[in-house]
Write an enzyme that holds these catalytic residues in place. Sequence first.
Site, short mmCIF file in Angstrom:
data_model
loop_
_atom_site.label_atom_id
_atom_site.label_comp_id
_atom_site.label_asym_id
_atom_site.label_seq_id
_atom_site.Cartn_x
_atom_site.Cartn_y
_atom_site.Cartn_z
N GLY A 150 0.82 -1.20 0.00
CA GLY A 150 0.00 0.00 0.00
C GLY A 150 0.85 1.25 0.00
CB CYS A 151 0.13 4.71 -1.07
SG CYS A 151 -1.53 4.91 -0.39
CE1 TYR A 152 -1.39 8.18 4.28
CE2 TYR A 152 -3.26 6.73 3.87
CZ TYR A 152 -2.74 8.00 4.05
OH TYR A 152 -3.58 9.10 4.00
CB THR A 154 5.29 2.23 0.06
OG1 THR A 154 4.68 1.09 -0.56
CG2 THR A 154 6.60 2.52 -0.65
CB ALA A 155 5.62 6.59 2.88
#
Length: 347
Positions: A150-152, A154-155
Amino acid sequence: MKEYKVGIVGATGYGGVELIRLLANHPHFHVYAVYSSSQDGTELAEVYPHLSNAVYTLQDINPKNMAEELDLVFTATPSGVSSKLVPQLIEEGIKVVDLSGDFRLKTEALYEKWYKKPAAAEAFLQQSVYGLSEWFADEVESSTFVANPGCYPTATLLGLAPLVSKQMVKSNSIIIDAKSGISGAGRGLSQMAHYAEINENMKIYKVNQHQHIPEIESILEKWDEEIGHVTFSTHLVPMTRGIMSTIYAELSEESSVQELHQLYVDTYQNSPFVRVRKAGEFPSTKEVSASNYCDIGVAFDERTKRITIVSVIDNLVKGAAGQAIQNANIMMGFEQQAGIGLLPVFP
Protein backbone atom coordinates in the site's frame (compact mmCIF):
# COMPACT_ATOMS: atom_id res chain seq x y z
CA MET A 1 15.69 -8.53 -26.68
CA LYS A 2 12.21 -10.01 -26.30
CA GLU A 3 9.33 -7.61 -25.74
CA TYR A 4 6.94 -8.80 -23.05
CA LYS A 5 3.21 -8.35 -23.49
CA VAL A 6 1.55 -6.73 -20.49
CA GLY A 7 -2.10 -6.40 -19.54
CA ILE A 8 -3.60 -3.87 -17.13
CA VAL A 9 -6.82 -4.71 -15.32
CA GLY A 10 -8.46 -1.62 -13.86
CA ALA A 11 -6.99 0.72 -16.48
CA THR A 12 -9.61 3.41 -15.83
CA GLY A 13 -8.44 4.11 -12.27
CA TYR A 14 -5.64 6.44 -11.27
CA GLY A 15 -3.25 3.54 -10.59
CA GLY A 16 -4.05 1.94 -13.93
CA VAL A 17 -3.60 5.11 -15.97
CA GLU A 18 -0.31 5.79 -14.17
CA LEU A 19 0.87 2.32 -15.19
CA ILE A 20 0.13 3.23 -18.81
CA ARG A 21 2.08 6.50 -18.51
CA LEU A 22 5.15 4.82 -17.07
CA LEU A 23 5.07 1.71 -19.26
CA ALA A 24 4.97 3.89 -22.38
CA ASN A 25 8.71 4.45 -21.81
CA HIS A 26 9.61 0.93 -20.73
CA PRO A 27 12.32 -0.79 -22.80
CA HIS A 28 10.97 -4.34 -22.29
CA PHE A 29 7.26 -4.17 -21.47
CA HIS A 30 4.58 -3.38 -24.04
CA VAL A 31 1.03 -2.60 -22.92
CA TYR A 32 -0.76 -5.10 -25.12
CA ALA A 33 -4.24 -4.89 -23.62
CA VAL A 34 -6.24 -2.92 -21.07
CA TYR A 35 -9.27 -4.27 -19.25
CA SER A 36 -12.36 -2.99 -17.50
CA SER A 37 -15.25 -4.94 -16.01
CA SER A 38 -17.77 -2.24 -16.89
CA GLN A 39 -16.57 -0.39 -20.01
CA ASP A 40 -15.86 -3.15 -22.54
CA GLY A 41 -15.43 -1.68 -26.03
CA THR A 42 -14.81 1.88 -24.84
CA GLU A 43 -11.76 3.72 -26.13
CA LEU A 44 -9.54 4.60 -23.18
CA ALA A 45 -9.07 8.10 -24.62
CA GLU A 46 -12.79 8.69 -24.04
CA VAL A 47 -12.15 8.19 -20.34
CA TYR A 48 -8.78 9.98 -20.28
CA PRO A 49 -8.44 12.48 -23.16
CA HIS A 50 -4.78 13.07 -22.32
CA LEU A 51 -4.17 9.58 -23.81
CA SER A 52 -5.64 10.56 -27.20
CA ASN A 53 -2.50 9.45 -29.05
CA ALA A 54 -2.49 6.03 -27.34
CA VAL A 55 -4.92 3.66 -29.05
CA TYR A 56 -6.32 1.37 -26.36
CA THR A 57 -9.77 -0.21 -26.38
CA LEU A 58 -11.00 -1.50 -23.04
CA GLN A 59 -11.68 -5.23 -23.11
CA ASP A 60 -13.77 -7.52 -20.97
CA ILE A 61 -11.82 -9.68 -18.51
CA ASN A 62 -11.34 -13.29 -19.64
CA PRO A 63 -8.49 -15.10 -17.83
CA LYS A 64 -8.22 -17.90 -20.41
CA ASN A 65 -7.85 -15.48 -23.31
CA MET A 66 -5.43 -13.36 -21.29
CA ALA A 67 -3.24 -16.41 -20.63
CA GLU A 68 -2.92 -17.02 -24.36
CA GLU A 69 -1.82 -13.46 -25.10
CA LEU A 70 0.05 -12.03 -22.11
CA ASP A 71 3.26 -12.55 -20.19
CA LEU A 72 2.35 -10.39 -17.19
CA VAL A 73 -0.75 -8.74 -15.73
CA PHE A 74 -1.03 -5.77 -13.40
CA THR A 75 -4.29 -5.80 -11.45
CA ALA A 76 -5.09 -2.25 -10.36
CA THR A 77 -8.52 -3.00 -8.99
CA PRO A 78 -10.42 -2.00 -5.86
CA SER A 79 -10.09 -4.31 -2.89
CA GLY A 80 -12.55 -7.18 -3.11
CA VAL A 81 -12.17 -7.53 -6.89
CA SER A 82 -8.65 -8.95 -7.08
CA SER A 83 -9.46 -11.59 -4.46
CA LYS A 84 -11.77 -13.23 -7.02
CA LEU A 85 -9.87 -12.45 -10.23
CA VAL A 86 -6.23 -13.03 -9.36
CA PRO A 87 -6.61 -16.72 -8.39
CA GLN A 88 -8.06 -17.36 -11.85
CA LEU A 89 -5.09 -15.62 -13.48
CA ILE A 90 -2.61 -17.55 -11.32
CA GLU A 91 -4.26 -20.85 -12.20
CA GLU A 92 -3.92 -19.94 -15.89
CA GLY A 93 -0.17 -19.53 -15.37
CA ILE A 94 0.02 -15.73 -15.75
CA LYS A 95 2.52 -13.73 -13.73
CA VAL A 96 0.71 -11.12 -11.64
CA VAL A 97 1.55 -7.94 -9.76
CA ASP A 98 -1.53 -7.02 -7.73
CA LEU A 99 -1.94 -3.38 -6.68
CA SER A 100 -5.01 -3.95 -4.52
CA GLY A 101 -4.83 -4.83 -0.84
CA ASP A 102 -6.32 -8.28 -1.27
CA PHE A 103 -3.14 -10.34 -0.89
CA ARG A 104 -0.98 -8.32 1.49
CA LEU A 105 -2.31 -9.94 4.67
CA LYS A 106 -1.61 -13.63 5.18
CA THR A 107 -4.78 -14.95 6.81
CA GLU A 108 -8.43 -14.81 5.81
CA ALA A 109 -9.49 -13.76 9.32
CA LEU A 110 -7.12 -10.80 9.45
CA TYR A 111 -8.15 -9.58 6.00
CA GLU A 112 -11.85 -9.86 6.75
CA LYS A 113 -11.48 -8.08 10.09
CA TRP A 114 -9.83 -5.00 8.56
CA TYR A 115 -11.23 -4.91 5.01
CA LYS A 116 -14.80 -5.97 5.90
CA LYS A 117 -14.95 -8.14 2.77
CA PRO A 118 -14.60 -11.84 1.98
CA ALA A 119 -10.95 -12.85 1.63
CA ALA A 120 -9.26 -14.82 -1.10
CA ALA A 121 -8.50 -18.45 -0.32
CA GLU A 122 -5.68 -18.70 2.19
CA ALA A 123 -3.55 -20.74 -0.22
CA PHE A 124 -3.34 -17.71 -2.52
CA LEU A 125 -2.71 -15.35 0.40
CA GLN A 126 0.26 -17.50 1.35
CA GLN A 127 1.49 -17.75 -2.24
CA SER A 128 1.85 -14.01 -2.75
CA VAL A 129 5.16 -12.26 -2.06
CA TYR A 130 5.05 -8.85 -0.41
CA GLY A 131 6.73 -6.52 -2.87
CA LEU A 132 8.56 -3.95 -0.77
CA SER A 133 11.32 -3.96 -3.36
CA GLU A 134 14.17 -2.59 -1.27
CA TRP A 135 13.77 -5.29 1.38
CA PHE A 136 12.31 -8.37 -0.32
CA ALA A 137 13.88 -8.31 -3.78
CA ASP A 138 15.19 -11.89 -3.49
CA GLU A 139 11.69 -13.19 -2.81
CA VAL A 140 10.22 -11.08 -5.61
CA GLU A 141 12.84 -12.32 -8.06
CA SER A 142 11.85 -15.95 -7.56
CA SER A 143 8.10 -15.26 -7.49
CA THR A 144 5.36 -15.22 -10.10
CA PHE A 145 2.82 -13.42 -7.90
CA VAL A 146 3.58 -10.17 -6.07
CA ALA A 147 1.31 -8.24 -3.71
CA ASN A 148 2.28 -4.61 -4.22
CA PRO A 149 2.46 -2.72 -0.90
CA GLY A 150 0.00 0.00 0.00
CA CYS A 151 0.98 3.63 -0.41
CA TYR A 152 1.03 4.52 3.29
CA PRO A 153 2.90 1.31 4.24
CA THR A 154 5.53 1.93 1.55
CA ALA A 155 6.48 5.33 2.93
CA THR A 156 6.21 4.16 6.53
CA LEU A 157 8.05 0.86 6.25
CA LEU A 158 10.91 2.33 4.24
CA GLY A 159 11.23 4.94 6.96
CA LEU A 160 11.22 2.45 9.84
CA ALA A 161 13.03 -0.55 8.36
CA PRO A 162 16.65 0.45 9.08
CA LEU A 163 15.86 0.75 12.79
CA VAL A 164 13.38 -2.06 13.27
CA SER A 165 15.47 -4.57 11.32
CA LYS A 166 18.23 -4.01 13.90
CA GLN A 167 15.78 -4.19 16.86
CA MET A 168 16.57 -0.60 17.86
CA VAL A 169 12.99 0.50 18.60
CA LYS A 170 11.12 0.04 21.89
CA SER A 171 8.02 -2.13 21.69
CA ASN A 172 4.69 -0.32 21.26
CA SER A 173 6.40 3.08 20.90
CA ILE A 174 5.81 3.82 17.20
CA ILE A 175 3.46 6.66 16.27
CA ILE A 176 2.81 7.37 12.60
CA ASP A 177 1.21 10.63 11.46
CA ALA A 178 0.56 10.23 7.74
CA LYS A 179 -0.96 12.62 5.20
CA SER A 180 -2.03 11.94 1.62
CA GLY A 181 -3.09 13.87 -1.43
CA ILE A 182 -6.67 13.41 -2.58
CA SER A 183 -5.80 11.06 -5.48
CA GLY A 184 -5.24 8.42 -2.81
CA ALA A 185 -9.02 8.28 -2.44
CA GLY A 186 -9.37 7.11 -6.06
CA ARG A 187 -11.37 8.51 -8.95
CA GLY A 188 -14.78 7.68 -7.58
CA LEU A 189 -16.97 10.45 -6.21
CA SER A 190 -17.45 10.77 -2.47
CA GLN A 191 -18.23 13.47 0.05
CA MET A 192 -14.73 13.21 1.52
CA ALA A 193 -13.15 13.91 -1.90
CA HIS A 194 -15.63 16.64 -2.85
CA TYR A 195 -13.81 19.88 -3.74
CA ALA A 196 -15.84 22.03 -1.38
CA GLU A 197 -15.19 19.57 1.45
CA ILE A 198 -11.41 19.17 1.04
CA ASN A 199 -10.28 22.51 -0.38
CA GLU A 200 -8.59 24.65 2.32
CA ASN A 201 -9.22 21.80 4.72
CA MET A 202 -7.53 18.80 6.32
CA LYS A 203 -9.36 15.67 7.44
CA ILE A 204 -8.39 12.78 9.63
CA TYR A 205 -10.12 9.53 8.71
CA LYS A 206 -10.37 5.86 9.72
CA VAL A 207 -9.01 6.61 13.17
CA ASN A 208 -7.58 3.36 14.60
CA GLN A 209 -9.40 1.48 11.84
CA HIS A 210 -7.26 1.91 8.73
CA GLN A 211 -6.67 -1.32 6.80
CA HIS A 212 -2.99 -0.46 6.44
CA ILE A 213 -2.42 -0.91 10.19
CA PRO A 214 -2.13 -4.72 10.08
CA GLU A 215 -0.08 -4.51 6.89
CA ILE A 216 2.48 -2.26 8.58
CA GLU A 217 2.53 -4.31 11.78
CA SER A 218 2.89 -7.66 10.01
CA ILE A 219 5.96 -6.50 8.08
CA LEU A 220 7.55 -4.84 11.12
CA GLU A 221 7.13 -8.15 12.95
CA LYS A 222 9.19 -9.87 10.26
CA TRP A 223 12.12 -7.74 11.37
CA ASP A 224 11.39 -7.64 15.11
CA GLU A 225 8.91 -10.04 16.70
CA GLU A 226 8.73 -7.84 19.81
CA ILE A 227 7.88 -4.58 18.01
CA GLY A 228 4.27 -4.60 19.22
CA HIS A 229 1.50 -2.38 17.90
CA VAL A 230 1.68 0.97 16.13
CA THR A 231 -0.50 4.06 16.41
CA PHE A 232 -1.31 5.07 12.85
CA SER A 233 -3.33 8.14 11.85
CA THR A 234 -4.17 9.15 8.29
CA HIS A 235 -5.22 12.54 6.93
CA LEU A 236 -6.37 13.88 3.57
CA VAL A 237 -4.83 17.20 2.56
CA PRO A 238 -5.82 19.47 -0.36
CA MET A 239 -3.20 18.44 -2.90
CA THR A 240 -3.40 15.97 -5.76
CA ARG A 241 -0.35 13.76 -5.22
CA GLY A 242 1.96 12.84 -2.42
CA ILE A 243 2.29 11.15 0.95
CA MET A 244 4.23 12.39 3.94
CA SER A 245 4.65 9.89 6.75
CA THR A 246 6.05 11.50 9.91
CA ILE A 247 7.08 8.75 12.30
CA TYR A 248 8.01 8.98 15.97
CA ALA A 249 9.61 6.16 17.96
CA GLU A 250 11.57 5.61 21.15
CA LEU A 251 14.93 3.93 20.79
CA SER A 252 15.94 0.95 22.89
CA GLU A 253 19.61 1.94 22.96
CA GLU A 254 21.78 5.04 23.15
CA SER A 255 22.52 6.76 19.85
CA SER A 256 23.11 10.13 18.23
CA VAL A 257 21.76 11.87 15.17
CA GLN A 258 25.08 11.29 13.39
CA GLU A 259 24.97 7.54 14.04
CA LEU A 260 21.34 7.26 13.05
CA HIS A 261 21.82 9.25 9.86
CA GLN A 262 24.78 7.07 8.91
CA LEU A 263 22.67 3.95 9.54
CA TYR A 264 20.14 5.16 6.97
CA VAL A 265 22.82 6.12 4.46
CA ASP A 266 24.50 2.71 4.79
CA THR A 267 21.22 0.81 4.64
CA TYR A 268 20.03 2.39 1.42
CA GLN A 269 23.33 3.00 -0.36
CA ASN A 270 22.45 0.36 -2.99
CA SER A 271 18.76 1.24 -3.27
CA PRO A 272 18.39 3.46 -6.32
CA PHE A 273 14.96 4.79 -5.39
CA VAL A 274 15.57 5.70 -1.74
CA ARG A 275 17.31 9.02 -1.17
CA VAL A 276 18.46 9.84 2.35
CA ARG A 277 18.72 13.56 2.94
CA LYS A 278 21.69 15.19 4.61
CA ALA A 279 21.52 15.38 8.40
CA GLY A 280 19.16 18.19 9.39
CA GLU A 281 17.38 18.26 6.00
CA PHE A 282 13.82 17.05 5.50
CA PRO A 283 11.96 16.26 2.27
CA SER A 284 8.67 17.61 0.99
CA THR A 285 6.13 15.81 -1.16
CA LYS A 286 6.66 17.96 -4.25
CA GLU A 287 10.32 16.90 -4.33
CA VAL A 288 9.29 13.35 -5.30
CA SER A 289 6.21 14.19 -7.38
CA ALA A 290 5.54 11.89 -10.38
CA SER A 291 8.67 9.84 -9.53
CA ASN A 292 9.45 6.48 -7.97
CA TYR A 293 11.66 7.99 -5.28
CA CYS A 294 11.21 7.79 -1.54
CA ASP A 295 13.04 10.62 0.24
CA ILE A 296 13.83 10.26 3.94
CA GLY A 297 15.06 12.65 6.62
CA VAL A 298 15.82 11.76 10.25
CA ALA A 299 16.18 13.71 13.47
CA PHE A 300 16.94 12.59 17.02
CA ASP A 301 15.95 14.39 20.20
CA GLU A 302 18.55 13.49 22.80
CA ARG A 303 16.32 15.05 25.48
CA THR A 304 13.40 12.65 24.89
CA LYS A 305 15.42 9.82 23.27
CA ARG A 306 12.87 9.87 20.47
CA ILE A 307 13.63 9.68 16.75
CA THR A 308 11.61 11.51 14.13
CA ILE A 309 11.58 10.09 10.59
CA VAL A 310 10.06 11.97 7.67
CA SER A 311 9.39 9.80 4.62
CA VAL A 312 7.76 11.11 1.42
CA ILE A 313 6.60 9.41 -1.76
CA ASP A 314 4.27 10.01 -4.68
CA ASN A 315 1.28 7.85 -3.74
CA LEU A 316 0.50 6.98 -7.38
CA VAL A 317 4.07 6.07 -8.34
CA LYS A 318 6.23 4.69 -5.53
CA GLY A 319 2.99 4.03 -3.65
CA ALA A 320 1.37 2.16 -6.54
CA ALA A 321 2.26 1.99 -10.26
CA GLY A 322 5.99 2.77 -10.07
CA GLN A 323 6.67 0.22 -7.36
CA ALA A 324 4.55 -2.32 -9.25
CA ILE A 325 6.79 -1.88 -12.29
CA GLN A 326 9.87 -2.02 -10.06
CA ASN A 327 8.60 -5.37 -8.77
CA ALA A 328 7.85 -6.57 -12.30
CA ASN A 329 11.37 -5.59 -13.37
CA ILE A 330 12.85 -7.65 -10.55
CA MET A 331 10.53 -10.58 -11.24
CA MET A 332 11.44 -10.62 -14.94
CA GLY A 333 15.18 -10.17 -14.38
CA PHE A 334 15.55 -6.56 -15.53
CA GLU A 335 17.25 -3.62 -13.86
CA GLN A 336 15.02 -2.13 -11.15
CA GLN A 337 15.15 1.29 -12.81
CA ALA A 338 13.97 0.11 -16.23
CA GLY A 339 11.25 2.47 -17.44
CA ILE A 340 10.84 4.25 -14.10
CA GLY A 341 14.10 6.15 -13.61
CA LEU A 342 12.33 9.46 -14.14
CA LEU A 343 13.28 12.56 -12.16
CA PRO A 344 10.53 14.20 -10.11
CA VAL A 345 8.35 16.90 -11.68
CA PHE A 346 9.05 20.26 -10.02
CA PRO A 347 7.53 22.68 -9.26
